[in-house]
Write a protein that holds these residues in place. Structure first.
Motif, PDB file in Angstrom:
ATOM      1  N   ILE A 160       0.749  -1.233  -0.021  1.00 58.83           N
ATOM      2  CA  ILE A 160      -0.043   0.034   0.027  1.00 58.83           C
ATOM      3  C   ILE A 160       0.937   1.284   0.089  1.00 58.83           C
ATOM      4  CG2 ILE A 160      -1.804   1.276   1.469  1.00 58.83           C
ATOM      5  CD1 ILE A 160      -2.502  -1.319   2.614  1.00 58.83           C
ATOM      6  N   GLU A 161       0.831   2.253  -0.893  1.00 63.34           N
ATOM      7  CA  GLU A 161       1.127   3.573  -0.812  1.00 63.34           C
ATOM      8  C   GLU A 161       0.194   4.410  -0.024  1.00 63.34           C
ATOM      9  OE1 GLU A 161       1.732   7.295  -3.459  1.00 63.34           O
ATOM     10  OE2 GLU A 161       1.914   5.426  -4.416  1.00 63.34           O
ATOM     11  N   PRO A 162       0.714   4.668   1.381  1.00 63.84           N
ATOM     12  CA  PRO A 162      -0.228   5.206   2.533  1.00 63.84           C
ATOM     13  C   PRO A 162      -0.537   6.447   2.030  1.00 63.84           C
ATOM     14  CG  PRO A 162       1.624   4.242   3.677  1.00 63.84           C
ATOM     15  CD  PRO A 162       2.007   4.225   2.097  1.00 63.84           C
ATOM     16  N   ALA A 163      -1.894   6.772   2.126  1.00 71.70           N
ATOM     17  CA  ALA A 163      -2.651   8.117   1.795  1.00 71.70           C
ATOM     18  C   ALA A 163      -2.956   8.881   3.083  1.00 71.70           C
ATOM     19  CB  ALA A 163      -3.920   7.744   1.187  1.00 71.70           C
ATOM     20  N   PRO A 164      -2.839  10.092   3.165  1.00 68.43           N
ATOM     21  CA  PRO A 164      -3.139  10.944   4.376  1.00 68.43           C
ATOM     22  C   PRO A 164      -4.496  10.702   4.727  1.00 68.43           C
ATOM     23  CG  PRO A 164      -2.107  12.244   2.613  1.00 68.43           C
ATOM     24  CD  PRO A 164      -2.297  11.275   2.110  1.00 68.43           C
ATOM     25  N   ALA A 165      -4.694  10.778   6.184  1.00 66.21           N
ATOM     26  CA  ALA A 165      -6.156  10.310   6.772  1.00 66.21           C
ATOM     27  C   ALA A 165      -7.202  11.216   6.074  1.00 66.21           C
ATOM     28  CB  ALA A 165      -5.935  10.614   8.267  1.00 66.21           C
ATOM     29  N   ASP A 166      -6.669  12.569   5.600  1.00 64.86           N
ATOM     30  CA  ASP A 166      -7.824  13.375   5.060  1.00 64.86           C
ATOM     31  C   ASP A 166      -7.958  13.234   3.658  1.00 64.86           C
ATOM     32  OD1 ASP A 166      -5.597  14.591   4.391  1.00 64.86           O
ATOM     33  OD2 ASP A 166      -6.029  16.520   5.184  1.00 64.86           O
ATOM     34  N   THR A 173     -12.500   8.325  -3.024  1.00 65.01           N
ATOM     35  CA  THR A 173     -13.174   7.250  -2.945  1.00 65.01           C
ATOM     36  C   THR A 173     -12.729   5.711  -3.358  1.00 65.01           C
ATOM     37  OG1 THR A 173     -14.546   7.808  -4.779  1.00 65.01           O
ATOM     38  CG2 THR A 173     -15.099   8.637  -2.685  1.00 65.01           C
ATOM     39  N   ASP A 174     -11.671   5.804  -4.413  1.00 63.62           N
ATOM     40  CA  ASP A 174     -11.289   4.502  -4.906  1.00 63.62           C
ATOM     41  C   ASP A 174      -9.769   4.717  -4.758  1.00 63.62           C
ATOM     42  OD1 ASP A 174     -10.391   2.536  -6.159  1.00 63.62           O
ATOM     43  OD2 ASP A 174     -11.499   3.085  -8.405  1.00 63.62           O
ATOM     44  N   PHE A 175      -9.026   3.951  -4.113  1.00 65.11           N
ATOM     45  CA  PHE A 175      -7.766   3.782  -3.813  1.00 65.11           C
ATOM     46  C   PHE A 175      -6.858   2.720  -4.519  1.00 65.11           C
ATOM     47  CE2 PHE A 175      -9.378   6.322  -0.225  1.00 65.11           C
ATOM     48  CZ  PHE A 175      -8.146   7.226  -0.193  1.00 65.11           C
ATOM     49  N   ALA A 176      -7.437   2.196  -5.471  1.00 61.52           N
ATOM     50  CA  ALA A 176      -6.963   1.028  -6.126  1.00 61.52           C
ATOM     51  C   ALA A 176      -5.603   1.239  -6.745  1.00 61.52           C
ATOM     52  CB  ALA A 176      -7.703   0.382  -7.411  1.00 61.52           C
ATOM     53  N   ALA A 177      -5.322   2.623  -7.060  1.00 61.05           N
ATOM     54  CA  ALA A 177      -4.269   2.854  -7.643  1.00 61.05           C
ATOM     55  C   ALA A 177      -3.049   2.792  -6.635  1.00 61.05           C
ATOM     56  CB  ALA A 177      -4.326   4.408  -8.367  1.00 61.05           C
ATOM     57  N   THR A 178      -3.416   3.042  -5.460  1.00 60.87           N
ATOM     58  CA  THR A 178      -2.484   2.918  -4.502  1.00 60.87           C
ATOM     59  C   THR A 178      -1.931   1.389  -4.269  1.00 60.87           C
ATOM     60  OG1 THR A 178      -3.850   2.954  -2.673  1.00 60.87           O
ATOM     61  CG2 THR A 178      -3.169   5.099  -3.723  1.00 60.87           C
ATOM     62  N   PHE A 179      -2.370   0.436  -4.628  1.00 59.86           N
ATOM     63  CA  PHE A 179      -2.365  -0.946  -4.307  1.00 59.86           C
ATOM     64  C   PHE A 179      -1.380  -1.616  -5.298  1.00 59.86           C
ATOM     65  CE2 PHE A 179      -6.866  -0.789  -2.396  1.00 59.86           C
ATOM     66  CZ  PHE A 179      -6.503  -0.111  -1.107  1.00 59.86           C
ATOM     67  N   GLU A 180      -0.616  -2.451  -4.856  1.00 54.34           N
ATOM     68  CA  GLU A 180       0.300  -3.403  -5.526  1.00 54.34           C
ATOM     69  C   GLU A 180       0.091  -4.658  -5.000  1.00 54.34           C
ATOM     70  OE1 GLU A 180       4.733  -4.046  -7.092  1.00 54.34           O
ATOM     71  OE2 GLU A 180       4.314  -2.257  -5.832  1.00 54.34           O
ATOM     72  N   VAL A 181      -0.568  -5.546  -6.006  1.00 55.44           N
ATOM     73  CA  VAL A 181      -0.649  -7.061  -5.479  1.00 55.44           C
ATOM     74  C   VAL A 181       1.032  -7.650  -5.933  1.00 55.44           C
ATOM     75  CG1 VAL A 181      -1.613  -9.382  -5.711  1.00 55.44           C
ATOM     76  CG2 VAL A 181      -2.988  -7.209  -5.816  1.00 55.44           C
ATOM     77  N   VAL A 182       1.455  -8.409  -4.777  1.00 52.62           N
ATOM     78  CA  VAL A 182       2.679  -8.940  -5.029  1.00 52.62           C
ATOM     79  C   VAL A 182       2.738 -10.445  -4.532  1.00 52.62           C
ATOM     80  CG1 VAL A 182       3.927  -6.768  -4.732  1.00 52.62           C
ATOM     81  CG2 VAL A 182       3.504  -8.406  -2.391  1.00 52.62           C
ATOM     82  N   VAL A 203      -8.897   5.725   6.752  1.00 45.97           N
ATOM     83  CA  VAL A 203      -9.614   4.519   7.043  1.00 45.97           C
ATOM     84  C   VAL A 203     -10.241   3.748   5.720  1.00 45.97           C
ATOM     85  CG1 VAL A 203     -11.854   3.786   8.004  1.00 45.97           C
ATOM     86  CG2 VAL A 203     -10.154   5.442   9.452  1.00 45.97           C
ATOM     87  N   GLU A 204     -10.564   4.906   4.706  1.00 41.81           N
ATOM     88  CA  GLU A 204     -11.320   4.161   3.394  1.00 41.81           C
ATOM     89  C   GLU A 204     -10.330   3.391   2.736  1.00 41.81           C
ATOM     90  OE1 GLU A 204     -13.747   2.841   1.018  1.00 41.81           O
ATOM     91  OE2 GLU A 204     -14.105   3.892   2.782  1.00 41.81           O
ATOM     92  N   GLN A 205      -8.979   3.820   2.703  1.00 35.01           N
ATOM     93  CA  GLN A 205      -7.906   3.231   1.935  1.00 35.01           C
ATOM     94  C   GLN A 205      -7.636   1.861   2.541  1.00 35.01           C
ATOM     95  OE1 GLN A 205      -3.955   4.462   2.452  1.00 35.01           O
ATOM     96  NE2 GLN A 205      -3.601   4.046   0.313  1.00 35.01           N
ATOM     97  N   TRP A 206      -7.498   1.641   3.715  1.00 34.15           N
ATOM     98  CA  TRP A 206      -7.475   0.579   4.494  1.00 34.15           C
ATOM     99  C   TRP A 206      -8.682  -0.549   4.348  1.00 34.15           C
ATOM    100  CZ3 TRP A 206      -2.908  -1.518   6.598  1.00 34.15           C
ATOM    101  CH2 TRP A 206      -1.666  -0.662   6.603  1.00 34.15           C
ATOM    102  N   ARG A 207      -9.879   0.045   4.377  1.00 35.17           N
ATOM    103  CA  ARG A 207     -10.915  -0.865   4.401  1.00 35.17           C
ATOM    104  C   ARG A 207     -10.949  -1.183   2.955  1.00 35.17           C
ATOM    105  NH1 ARG A 207     -15.200   0.130   7.324  1.00 35.17           N
ATOM    106  NH2 ARG A 207     -14.831   2.115   7.892  1.00 35.17           N
ATOM    107  N   GLN A 208     -10.517  -0.772   1.912  1.00 39.89           N
ATOM    108  CA  GLN A 208     -10.506  -1.224   0.535  1.00 39.89           C
ATOM    109  C   GLN A 208      -9.474  -2.324   0.460  1.00 39.89           C
ATOM    110  OE1 GLN A 208     -10.571   2.026  -2.678  1.00 39.89           O
ATOM    111  NE2 GLN A 208     -12.176   3.115  -1.275  1.00 39.89           N
TER     112      GLN A 208
END
Length: 295
Positions: free
Chosen positions: A9-15, A19-28, A83-88
């Motif tokens: 995960i490329e951590p995003a700021p809390a604020d 609504t879509d954080f798929a671009a911050t994820f990398e499946v390895v 929270v939303e990033q981690w939920r996704q």
């Protein structure tokens, strides 16, 4: 089929308003190296984590785990998770889980690499161990002195006693010591004789018609499973309480359990070699509830 999953995960700021954080994820590939040798999580245990039980593909108590992850981040001076990033990310991991059976999703937030980038984060998914024996037959417990009095957390918050950190060497050493003493697990007690918690679980006692757990002001990690079970018991009309519990109360308990997100409710069958009654019917009811879908 064995379930093994890893997501960086490329951590995003809390604020972050996305609504879509798929671009911050990398499946390895979960079986190959993915972290830098400079990672402070591995060099110093400098980070926090959560373990979320997954039942038949459903991640349990996600909101409570994310709340506790944020609590640990505040205690450790880490960036507050989005929270939303981690939920996704949790949903992405759980989507790969088998539709039948039990698993565990782990959330890890590390201080990162010394001199940057910081922080780093990832999620893993895997099959859970088979805990049916512990749930049905019970576990033997020894009490171990944590080496600190019950006032230490207030005097020394830098000890991070209420945070779920990656520094679990002491917790694992306690379990090894319990096994050397012929037991399965341990309950930490303070040097002034107060019941605290198990290395990887919360403690619940039944005293007559009351269900009691140690108060959180003693540097205890708030238990997500314990909280959920107490809410369930209260809904059924049972009295629940958070109290300062002296060690002597362990011998007086009508029943006792260690509860956690993956093992669920394991009844205690002996404390320091003294037998304690196992309430099999009540334990089975606890675990039926804990295996039901819980958001």
């Amino acid at each position: 089929m064995t379930w093994r999953f890893a997501l960086l995960i490329e951590p995003a700021p809390a604020d972050d308003p996305r609504t879509d954080f798929a671009a911050t994820f990398e499946v390895v590939d979960a079986a190959t190296p993915a972290l830098s040798v400079g990672e402070l999580s591995t060099q110093r245990g400098d980070g926090i984590f959560e373990s979320i039980g997954v039942v038949d593909g459903h991640p349990q108590e996600v909101a409570a785990h994310l709340e506790r992850l944020a609590h640990s981040a505040r205690l450790c001076d880490l960036p507050i998770p989005n929270v939303e990033q981690w939920r996704q990310a949790i949903a992405a991991a759980a989507a790969e889980a088998p539709r039948v059976g039990e698993g565990v999703v782990k959330l890890i937030l590390s201080r990162g690499i010394e001199h940057g980038p910081t922080p780093t984060a990832w999620v893993t998914g895997a099959d859970a161990a088979d805990f049916r024996g512990a749930r049905e037959r019970g576990i033997r417990i020894v009490t171990l002195d944590r080496g600190l009095d019950s006032g230490a957390p207030a005097r020394a918050p830098w000890l991070l006693l209420g945070a779920k950190t990656l520094s679990y060497a002491v917790n694992m050493a306690a379990i090894r010591e319990a096994r050397r003493r012929g037991a399965d697990d341990a309950i930490f007690v303070s040097s002034d004789g107060i019941v605290l918690e198990a290395p990887t679980a919360s403690v619940i006692l039944r005293l007559g018609d009351r269900f009691v757990t140690p108060a959180h002001d003693g540097g205890i990690l708030p238990g997500t499973t314990q909280l959920s079970l107490f809410e369930h018991l209260a809904s059924l009309g049972h009295e629940t309480a958070y109290e300062t519990i002296p060690v002597a109360a362990l011998a007086e308990a009508d029943a006792a359990w260690l509860v956690s997100s993956v093992r669920l409710a394991a009844p205690v069958s002996a404390i320091d070699a003294a037998p304690i009654a196992v309430d099999g019917e009540l334990t089975a009811a606890f675990n039926r509830y804990l295996l039901s879908p819980r958001d």
